[in-house]
Design a protein around this motif. Structure first.
Motif, PDB file in Angstrom:
ATOM      1  N   ASP A  44     -11.733   0.737   2.432  1.00 36.43           N
ATOM      2  CA  ASP A  44     -10.746   0.950   3.495  1.00 36.43           C
ATOM      3  C   ASP A  44     -11.429   1.156   4.849  1.00 36.43           C
ATOM      4  OD1 ASP A  44      -8.234   1.289   4.539  1.00 36.43           O
ATOM      5  OD2 ASP A  44      -7.706   3.013   3.299  1.00 36.43           O
TER       6      ASP A  44
ATOM      7  N   ASN B 189      -4.459   5.064  -1.945  1.00 37.16           N
ATOM      8  CA  ASN B 189      -5.637   5.666  -1.302  1.00 37.16           C
ATOM      9  C   ASN B 189      -6.230   6.800  -2.134  1.00 37.16           C
ATOM     10  OD1 ASN B 189      -5.773   4.435   1.566  1.00 37.16           O
ATOM     11  ND2 ASN B 189      -3.608   4.918   1.269  1.00 37.16           N
TER      12      ASN B 189
ATOM     13  N   LYS C 157     -11.117  -4.016   3.608  1.00 38.47           N
ATOM     14  CA  LYS C 157     -10.022  -3.906   4.578  1.00 38.47           C
ATOM     15  C   LYS C 157     -10.605  -3.647   5.962  1.00 38.47           C
ATOM     16  CE  LYS C 157      -6.029  -2.397   3.281  1.00 38.47           C
ATOM     17  NZ  LYS C 157      -4.873  -1.577   2.803  1.00 38.47           N
TER      18      LYS C 157
ATOM     19  N   GLU D  91      -8.123   2.463  -3.033  1.00 44.96           N
ATOM     20  CA  GLU D  91      -8.823   2.297  -1.750  1.00 44.96           C
ATOM     21  C   GLU D  91      -9.730   3.492  -1.487  1.00 44.96           C
ATOM     22  OE1 GLU D  91      -6.146   1.448   1.460  1.00 44.96           O
ATOM     23  OE2 GLU D  91      -5.426  -0.396   0.509  1.00 44.96           O
TER      24      GLU D  91
ATOM     25  N   GLU E 297       0.855  -1.186   0.000  1.00 52.99           N
ATOM     26  CA  GLU E 297       0.000   0.000   0.000  1.00 52.99           C
ATOM     27  C   GLU E 297       0.891   1.237   0.000  1.00 52.99           C
ATOM     28  OE1 GLU E 297      -2.837   0.452   3.228  1.00 52.99           O
ATOM     29  OE2 GLU E 297      -3.533   2.380   2.419  1.00 52.99           O
TER      30      GLU E 297
HETATM   31 MG    MG Z   1      -5.605   2.657   2.905  1.00 57.40          MG
END
Ligand code: MG
Ligand code: C2E
Ligand code: MG
Ligand code: MG
Length: 285
Positions: free
Chosen positions: A185, A124, A206, A156, A63
């Motif tokens: 997320d 993200n 997640k 995400e 990530e």
């Molecule tokens: Mg994230």
């Protein structure tokens, strides 16, 4: 007397507000310069596949997480500037920067590391980025420019964002049409609902760190993780446990059939060169 005390409180409150606004302006100005001066950089935290049969967990992806190397304050974490960037509209330029940098690094690892290279890159996304005119087009251009394969990229989004409106859903579908995947997320925070999971075009859920960190001690949190995994599985979505810090937590989430894990137990977010070294470590990958 009471009135005077109240008045003093109002004055103090107003002063605090002014201070906060001034500080926010400072950050905005500095952040604008930081983007131009190359003070922003990207670190990568490994995501590992949790081996259900007790074998060794192996690296599955990374990530991308943004950092700011401030000339005076040192390394500034995202929670101190992402909010400001969102408010002042800088988040789009920042987001484009992170996406392009991360894609470049990922393609570089593929060449340098071969079989040891990460298989998936998670980046993200902020709400404002989805609002941009033709953002899917921007993503497609960044993919083409960097040589990044769409199916290796996962964006995400948070739940509040994804559930918000049909406009957002439309944007998410445009992104998926490029061949990239989406992850939800921080699941479990905010007004998450297992019941609405099927409405979102996401491939991965997640599970938030707050559940994982209490999974050893709290039966309640274990039950919630288990339920999330079951619903996700039934919808064909995979799961990632966030913020695994201890071997015991890893055992819990593995037993509850989470597919992947991420956390300090495996590795902290690392600069690109350190990530390559981590992936090459003896007994790794
Ligand atoms: Mg994230
Ligand atoms: P996130 O996307 O949920 O990222 C995971 C955060 O948890 C990261 O914090 C990571 O360093 C931290 N973390 C991972 N494992 C552990 C652990 O075992 N224990 C603990 N205590 N923490 C762990 P970070 O890098 O400070 O980022 C915070 C948040 O800022 C991210 O949460 C994400 O929402 C946002 N963010 C970071 N980079 C970007 C970006 O490029 N764009 C946008 N829009 N948001 C970003
Ligand atoms: Mg998260
Ligand atoms: Mg989180």
């Amino acid at each position: 007397e009471a009135k005077r005390a109240g008045g003093a409180r109002v004055v103090r409150f107003a002063a605090e507000m002014r201070e906060r606004a001034a500080r926010r302006n400072d950050i905005e100005l500095e952040l604008r310069q930081a983007l131009q001066n190359g003070q922003l950089f990207v670190v990568y935290q490994p995501v590992v596949a949790l081996c259900a049969d007790g074998g060794t967990d192996h690296s599955a992806g990374v990530e991308a997480l943004v950092r700011w190397r401030h000339p005076v304050r040192g390394i500034v974490p995202p929670f101190e500037f992402i909010g400001v960037a969102e408010e002042c509209g800088l988040i789009c330029a920042l987001g484009d920067f992170v996406l392009e940098r991360a894609c470049r690094d990922f393609v570089h690892w593929q060449g340098e590391l071969g079989d040891l290279a990460p298989r998936l890159l998670a980046v993200n996304l902020s709400r404002a980025q989805l609002g941009q005119q033709d953002w899917a087009g921007t993503v497609a251009r960044i993919l083409a420019k960097t040589g990044m394969e769409a199916q290796r990229l996962q964006l995400e989004v948070t739940e509040s964002l994804a559930a918000q409106d049909t406009d957002v859903q439309q944007r998410l579908h445009e992104l998926k049409a490029l061949g990239i995947t989406l992850a939800l997320d921080d699941f479990g925070t905010g007004y998450s609902s297992l019941a609405s999971l099927h409405l979102l075009p996401v491939d991965t859920v997640k599970i938030d760190r707050s559940f994982v960190s209490q999974s050893e001690t709290s039966h309640h949190h274990r039950v919630l993780i288990e339920a999330t995994v079951k619903v996700a599985q039934s919808l064909g979505m995979s799961t990632v446990a966030e913020g695994i810090e201890t071997a015991a937590q890893a055992t819990v989430v593995r037993t509850l059939q989470c597919d992947k894990g991420q956390g300090y137990l495996y590795a902290r977010p690392l600069p690109s060169e350190d990530l390559a070294a981590w992936l090459r470590r003896p007994g790794g990958a």
